[in-house]
Scaffold this motif. Structure first.
Motif, PDB file in Angstrom:
ATOM      1  N   VAL A   1      48.593   4.930  83.155  1.00 10.60           N
ATOM      2  CA  VAL A   1      48.081   5.743  82.061  1.00 10.60           C
ATOM      3  C   VAL A   1      49.045   5.596  80.886  1.00 10.60           C
ATOM      4  O   VAL A   1      50.121   5.013  81.019  1.00 10.60           O
ATOM      5  N   ARG A   2      48.680   6.140  79.749  1.00 12.00           N
ATOM      6  CA  ARG A   2      49.563   6.128  78.582  1.00 12.00           C
ATOM      7  C   ARG A   2      50.098   7.540  78.380  1.00 12.00           C
ATOM      8  O   ARG A   2      49.326   8.498  78.269  1.00 12.00           O
TER       9      ARG A   2
ATOM     10  N   GLU B   1      46.863   9.847  78.367  1.00 12.45           N
ATOM     11  CA  GLU B   1      45.612   9.220  77.937  1.00 12.45           C
ATOM     12  C   GLU B   1      45.269   8.048  78.853  1.00 12.45           C
ATOM     13  O   GLU B   1      46.158   7.435  79.430  1.00 12.45           O
ATOM     14  N   ARG B   2      43.975   7.742  78.941  1.00  8.12           N
ATOM     15  CA  ARG B   2      43.555   6.546  79.650  1.00  8.12           C
ATOM     16  C   ARG B   2      43.985   5.317  78.851  1.00  8.12           C
ATOM     17  O   ARG B   2      44.093   5.366  77.638  1.00  8.12           O
TER      18      ARG B   2
ATOM     19  N   HIS C   1      39.849  14.108  88.112  1.00 10.23           N
ATOM     20  CA  HIS C   1      39.944  12.881  87.316  1.00 10.23           C
ATOM     21  C   HIS C   1      40.216  11.698  88.254  1.00 10.23           C
ATOM     22  O   HIS C   1      41.367  11.364  88.526  1.00 10.23           O
TER      23      HIS C   1
ATOM     24  N   THR D   1      47.997  17.806  78.899  1.00 11.69           N
ATOM     25  CA  THR D   1      46.699  17.327  78.433  1.00 11.69           C
ATOM     26  C   THR D   1      46.410  15.936  78.984  1.00 11.69           C
ATOM     27  O   THR D   1      47.299  15.101  79.113  1.00 11.69           O
ATOM     28  N   PHE D   2      45.142  15.718  79.317  1.00 10.04           N
ATOM     29  CA  PHE D   2      44.641  14.416  79.735  1.00 10.04           C
ATOM     30  C   PHE D   2      43.390  14.153  78.916  1.00 10.04           C
ATOM     31  O   PHE D   2      42.428  14.913  79.002  1.00 10.04           O
ATOM     32  N   GLU D   3      43.443  13.121  78.112  1.00  9.04           N
ATOM     33  CA  GLU D   3      42.336  12.786  77.214  1.00  9.04           C
ATOM     34  C   GLU D   3      41.971  13.973  76.324  1.00  9.04           C
ATOM     35  O   GLU D   3      40.804  14.250  76.076  1.00  9.04           O
ATOM     36  N   GLY D   4      42.995  14.707  75.880  1.00  6.68           N
ATOM     37  CA  GLY D   4      42.790  15.831  74.979  1.00  6.68           C
ATOM     38  C   GLY D   4      42.338  17.121  75.636  1.00  6.68           C
ATOM     39  O   GLY D   4      42.193  18.136  74.964  1.00  6.68           O
ATOM     40  N   GLN D   5      42.130  17.104  76.952  1.00  2.89           N
ATOM     41  CA  GLN D   5      41.681  18.294  77.669  1.00  2.89           C
ATOM     42  C   GLN D   5      42.829  18.888  78.483  1.00  2.89           C
ATOM     43  O   GLN D   5      43.623  18.146  79.067  1.00  2.89           O
TER      44      GLN D   5
ATOM     45  N   ARG E   1      41.836   4.697  84.386  1.00  2.12           N
ATOM     46  CA  ARG E   1      41.835   3.608  83.413  1.00  2.12           C
ATOM     47  C   ARG E   1      40.660   2.698  83.719  1.00  2.12           C
ATOM     48  O   ARG E   1      39.956   2.892  84.705  1.00  2.12           O
ATOM     49  N   GLU E   2      40.465   1.681  82.886  1.00 10.99           N
ATOM     50  CA  GLU E   2      39.432   0.680  83.123  1.00 10.99           C
ATOM     51  C   GLU E   2      40.086  -0.665  83.377  1.00 10.99           C
ATOM     52  O   GLU E   2      41.107  -0.994  82.756  1.00 10.99           O
TER      53      GLU E   2
END
Length: 94
Positions: A71-72, A92-93, A44, A21-25, A48-49
């Motif tokens: 990323v986390r 996650e980002r 993707h 999963t990446f950002e819940g997707q 990150r920002e």
């Protein structure tokens, strides 16, 4: 004169396809491939920002030197290019 090289793409053997999963997707990748490769292939580009101006950041050097692809993963901050895809990843980002 340019020597043409035969196309050996059909001879590439891939590992098993897994889902993480990446950002819940859900994202599909091949077990053992660099995480950044699977994320880029899935579209993707922004991982990150930037901390100062929140500009989108993504893969740059792809060898762990620039930290642009951080990323986390399970609460740890790590470079996506230095992590390998497995089915249990939760990414996650930052």
């Amino acid at each position: 004169m340019i020597r043409l090289v035969p196309n050996h793409a059909g001879r590439i053997e891939r590992t098993a396809q897994v889902t993480f999963t990446f950002e819940g997707q859900p994202v599909h990748g091949h077990a053992g491939e660099p995480l950044v490769s699977a994320l880029l292939r899935a579209g993707h580009l922004s991982l990150r920002e930037a901390p100062n101006d929140q500009a989108p950041r993504g893969a740059f050097c792809c060898m762990g030197l620039c930290q642009e692809c951080t990323v986390r993963i399970h609460g740890q901050t790590i470079e996506a290019c230095r992590t390998y895809v497995s089915a249990d990843l939760i990414v996650e980002r930052i």
